[in-house]
Design an enzyme around this catalytic site. Structure first.
Site, PDB file in Angstrom:
ATOM      1  CG  ASN A  58      -0.449  -0.025   2.358  1.00 22.32           C
ATOM      2  OD1 ASN A  58       0.659  -0.326   2.436  1.00 22.32           O
ATOM      3  ND2 ASN A  58      -1.214   0.125   3.416  1.00 22.32           N
TER       4      ASN A  58
ATOM      5  CB  CYS B 168      -2.143   0.709   8.506  1.00 19.95           C
ATOM      6  SG  CYS B 168      -0.520   2.004   8.418  1.00 19.95           S
TER       7      CYS B 168
ATOM      8  CD  GLU C 163       8.944   1.043  10.194  1.00 21.88           C
ATOM      9  OE1 GLU C 163       7.741   1.517   9.430  1.00 21.88           O
ATOM     10  OE2 GLU C 163       9.509   0.306   9.857  1.00 21.88           O
TER      11      GLU C 163
ATOM     12  CD  GLU D 241       5.106   0.334  12.734  1.00 18.07           C
ATOM     13  OE1 GLU D 241       4.168   0.647  12.715  1.00 18.07           O
ATOM     14  OE2 GLU D 241       6.094   0.995  13.272  1.00 18.07           O
TER      15      GLU D 241
HETATM   16  P1  NAD Z   1       0.230  -8.998   4.163  1.00 19.48           P
HETATM   17  O1  NAD Z   1       0.386  -9.172   5.464  1.00 19.48           O
HETATM   18  O2  NAD Z   1      -0.610  -9.778   3.435  1.00 19.48           O
HETATM   19  O3  NAD Z   1       1.729  -8.902   3.261  1.00 19.48           O
HETATM   20  C1  NAD Z   1       2.691  -7.728   3.728  1.00 19.48           C
HETATM   21  C2  NAD Z   1       3.918  -8.553   3.101  1.00 19.48           C
HETATM   22  O4  NAD Z   1       4.294  -9.793   3.885  1.00 19.48           O
HETATM   23  C3  NAD Z   1       4.050  -8.917   1.681  1.00 19.48           C
HETATM   24  O5  NAD Z   1       5.472  -8.401   1.623  1.00 19.48           O
HETATM   25  C4  NAD Z   1       3.946 -10.396   1.869  1.00 19.48           C
HETATM   26  O6  NAD Z   1       4.630 -10.991   0.628  1.00 19.48           O
HETATM   27  C5  NAD Z   1       4.562 -10.921   2.950  1.00 19.48           C
HETATM   28  N1  NAD Z   1       3.967 -12.159   3.471  1.00 19.48           N
HETATM   29  C6  NAD Z   1       2.825 -12.571   3.251  1.00 19.48           C
HETATM   30  N2  NAD Z   1       2.613 -13.888   4.060  1.00 19.48           N
HETATM   31  C7  NAD Z   1       4.031 -14.039   4.355  1.00 19.48           C
HETATM   32  C8  NAD Z   1       4.467 -15.239   5.241  1.00 19.48           C
HETATM   33  N3  NAD Z   1       3.894 -16.244   5.566  1.00 19.48           N
HETATM   34  N4  NAD Z   1       5.732 -15.051   5.203  1.00 19.48           N
HETATM   35  C9  NAD Z   1       6.628 -14.384   4.934  1.00 19.48           C
HETATM   36  N5  NAD Z   1       6.054 -13.083   4.270  1.00 19.48           N
HETATM   37  C10 NAD Z   1       4.762 -12.923   4.042  1.00 19.48           C
HETATM   38  O7  NAD Z   1      -0.289  -7.507   4.134  1.00 19.48           O
HETATM   39  P2  NAD Z   1      -0.833  -6.405   2.968  1.00 19.48           P
HETATM   40  O8  NAD Z   1      -2.090  -7.026   2.358  1.00 19.48           O
HETATM   41  O9  NAD Z   1       0.288  -6.444   1.769  1.00 19.48           O
HETATM   42  O10 NAD Z   1      -0.894  -4.865   3.553  1.00 19.48           O
HETATM   43  C11 NAD Z   1      -1.978  -4.600   4.242  1.00 19.48           C
HETATM   44  C12 NAD Z   1      -1.673  -4.776   5.624  1.00 19.48           C
HETATM   45  O11 NAD Z   1      -0.800  -3.999   6.026  1.00 19.48           O
HETATM   46  C13 NAD Z   1      -3.033  -4.130   6.390  1.00 19.48           C
HETATM   47  O12 NAD Z   1      -3.404  -5.011   7.546  1.00 19.48           O
HETATM   48  C14 NAD Z   1      -2.294  -2.729   7.042  1.00 19.48           C
HETATM   49  O13 NAD Z   1      -2.970  -2.172   7.993  1.00 19.48           O
HETATM   50  C15 NAD Z   1      -0.939  -3.197   7.431  1.00 19.48           C
HETATM   51  N6  NAD Z   1      -0.317  -1.957   7.035  1.00 19.48           N
HETATM   52  C16 NAD Z   1       0.174  -1.658   8.493  1.00 19.48           C
HETATM   53  C17 NAD Z   1       1.253  -0.457   8.550  1.00 19.48           C
HETATM   54  C18 NAD Z   1       1.736  -0.054   9.777  1.00 19.48           C
HETATM   55  O14 NAD Z   1       2.782   0.914   9.708  1.00 19.48           O
HETATM   56  N7  NAD Z   1       1.452  -0.493  11.017  1.00 19.48           N
HETATM   57  C19 NAD Z   1       1.516   0.424   7.420  1.00 19.48           C
HETATM   58  C20 NAD Z   1       0.976  -0.331   6.037  1.00 19.48           C
HETATM   59  C21 NAD Z   1       0.045  -1.347   6.163  1.00 19.48           C
END
Ligand code: NAD
Length: 482
Positions: free
Chosen positions: A158, A291, A463, A257
């Site tokens: 995102n 997020c 961060e 995060e």
């Molecule tokens: P996601 O957890 O599906 O994926 C994030 C990353 O994790 C990707 O690079 C993905 O390839 C990797 N990943 C997924 N499964 C994995 C596994 N089993 N092992 C290793 N890596 C794995 O999340 P998303 O859909 O890409 O992003 C959206 C989410 O991120 C939302 O929940 C959002 O709130 C959160 N987010 C949080 C912040 C923050 O700063 N707190 C910022 C942006 C997004």
């Protein structure tokens, strides 16, 4: 600067960066644009083999990178920052192309992303130690800070630029090397940033980018190896839990995060017009896919009607369209899964008695109408889970105590927002909200020098600011007897 696009066909870097070479792995995976549905690139689909290569290169690079002076690292980061700004327009277009963020908004992301590199270029020179007084005349006590070691960084789609630089800036400033694994939906921006790092003179192996369609096997290589000393992750709570568990075996430093479920509380004394504009800024940027986007708008009952009417007019005016067009305000959802979740949340709310005062329907492809839901109740999915879409559920409240309890009634604790002109109330409510970030009459609080991060199941670690740098440093204590 030459444009890297010809129509919607991408002709930039698509190989993973291992060592100092962009390499096409044995296989590639197809990347499609969420707005057109067309294939835009074939990207290196790294597996365990490439992960091992990157791991060894990272460990080798750490041996020399950790010994560079803070001034050398600072100077390199500053050069990289300048190159990112030089290419800001093409990076913004890349973000729009690969994950659908409207290009004007994406330009804002690029500048925000670059600000982390700039800030940590400066902060690299301020990693101070301490000299401690001793109770013994013959002893001298010192505490010094050192890079934790090679880092594995996993980022979501995102914010393809900002989530990468928010990790890379402090990690590199501290003297760590980083293997970055961008989300499968948005690898091109990360590769472009890495290209600019090399152009700035960044040494081989200090930043590497592993692109892949299946993160599980690749991540296992880094998580199982005790030489990787830290994992930093931004993404969903569900995946954060898995990675935290996997990191326990080698007891890595961990920063998480994770997801949010931000309340946006509008009290009766708020400036209603401004609060409406701020809901738009907070909820509808990136089509609701951040997020810290509000997921639940609480409005005091006596202003509910006026507020909802004004919000509905403002939301109906949002321009949905091609993210590569400068005037577009709302792009597509990132993928079919994201769209399905938004549809399910809206259908659930409508079935349970909510009404859509504007929007409520899916459009063509991955687009969803910007939506305002009223008559929302606490049992609806939108009030319990992150929707990650352009949907603002509005719910009435009567008292301050009631809304604080409702706002805190969630496993998440990332960001919360409140609107009031009453100073005493502002302090009371701010102190009662169980969140890592509070926007007080401010819908966009995040900035490079401030701590960003959550509590509860939104994760741990921070961060931004000096807090962000400490995540990549350990303290060494030296007791010297004369
Ligand atoms: P996601 O957890 O599906 O994926 C994030 C990353 O994790 C990707 O690079 C993905 O390839 C990797 N990943 C997924 N499964 C994995 C596994 N089993 N092992 C290793 N890596 C794995 O999340 P998303 O859909 O890409 O992003 C959206 C989410 O991120 C939302 O929940 C959002 O709130 C959160 N987010 C949080 C912040 C923050 O700063 N707190 C910022 C942006 C997004």
């Amino acid at each position: 600067m030459t444009d890297i696009f010809s129509g919607q066909i991408f002709s930039g870097q698509t190989g993973a960066l291992i060592g100092d070479t962009f390499t096409q792995a044995a296989q590639q995976y197809a990347l499609t644009s969420p707005s057109s549905g067309k294939e835009i690139a074939r990207v290196a689909d790294c597996g365990v083999l490439e992960a091992h290569q990157a791991l060894e290169a990272s460990i080798a690079a750490f041996a020399t990178w950790r010994k560079t002076t803070a001034y050398e690292r600072s100077s390199l980061l500053r050069k990289w920052f300048n190159l990112i700004l030089r290419d800001e327009q093409s990076i913004a277009r890349l973000i729009a192309l690969e994950m659908g963020k409207p290009v004007t908004e994406a330009l804002g992301e690029v500048r925000y992303a670059a600000s982390f590199i700039e800030w940590y270029a400066e902060e690299a020179k301020r990693v101070y130690g301490e000299v401690l007084p001793s109770q013994f005349g013959h002893k001298r006590l010192f505490a010094t800070k050192h890079p934790v070691g090679p880092v594995y960084a996993v980022t979501p789609w995102n914010f393809p630029a900002a989530m990468a630089t928010r990790k890379l800036g402090p990690a590199l400033a501290a003297g760590c090397t980083v293997i970055l694994k961008p989300a499968e939906q948005s690898p091109l921006t990360a590769l472009k940033l890495a290209e600019l790092w090399l152009e700035a003179g960044g040494p081989q192996g200090v930043i590497q980018v592993i692109t892949c369609s299946d993160p599980v096997a690749v991540s296992g290589v880094f998580l199982d190896d005790p030489r990787v000393r830290k994992i930093t992750f931004t993404g969903s709570t569900e995946v954060g839990r898995i990675l935290t568990r996997q990191s326990a075996e080698t007891l890595k430093r961990v920063s998480m995060e994770l997801g949010g479920h931000a309340p946006f509380i509008v009290f009766e004394d708020a400036d209603i017009d401004r609060a409406v504009q701020d809901v738009i800024a907070c909820k509808f940027r990136n089509a609701g896919q951040t997020c810290v986007c509000t997921n639940r708008v609480y409005v005091q009952r006596n202003i509910l009607e006026e507020f909802t009417a004004k919000l509905s007019v403002a939301v109906a005016a949002l321009r949905v369209g091609d993210p590569l067009i400068a005037s577009t305000q709302i792009g597509p959802l990132v993928d079919a899964q994201g769209l399905a979740k938004v549809k399910a949340h809206v259908a659930d709310a409508l079935t349970l008695g909510a009404t859509a005062s504007v929007g409520g329907h899916a459009l063509e492809g991955l687009f969803f109408e910007p939506t305002v839901l009223s008559g929302v109740t606490a049992d609806m999915l939108v009030m319990r889970e992150e929707t990650f879409g352009p949907v603002a559920p509005v719910i009435a409240f009567d008292s301050e105590a009631e809304v604080i309890a409702a706002a805190n009634d969630t496993p998440f604790g990332l960001a919360a927002y409140l609107w009031t002109k009453d100073l005493a109330r502002a302090v009371r409510v701010t102190e009662s909200l169980e969140y890592g970030i509070i926007g007080l009459n401010d819908p966009v609080p995040s900035t490079a020098q401030a701590p960003f991060g959550g509590i509860k199941q939104s994760g741990f670690g921070r961060e931004g600011g000096h807090w962000g740098l400490d995540e990549y440093l350990y303290v060494k204590y030296v007791s010297m007897a004369l």
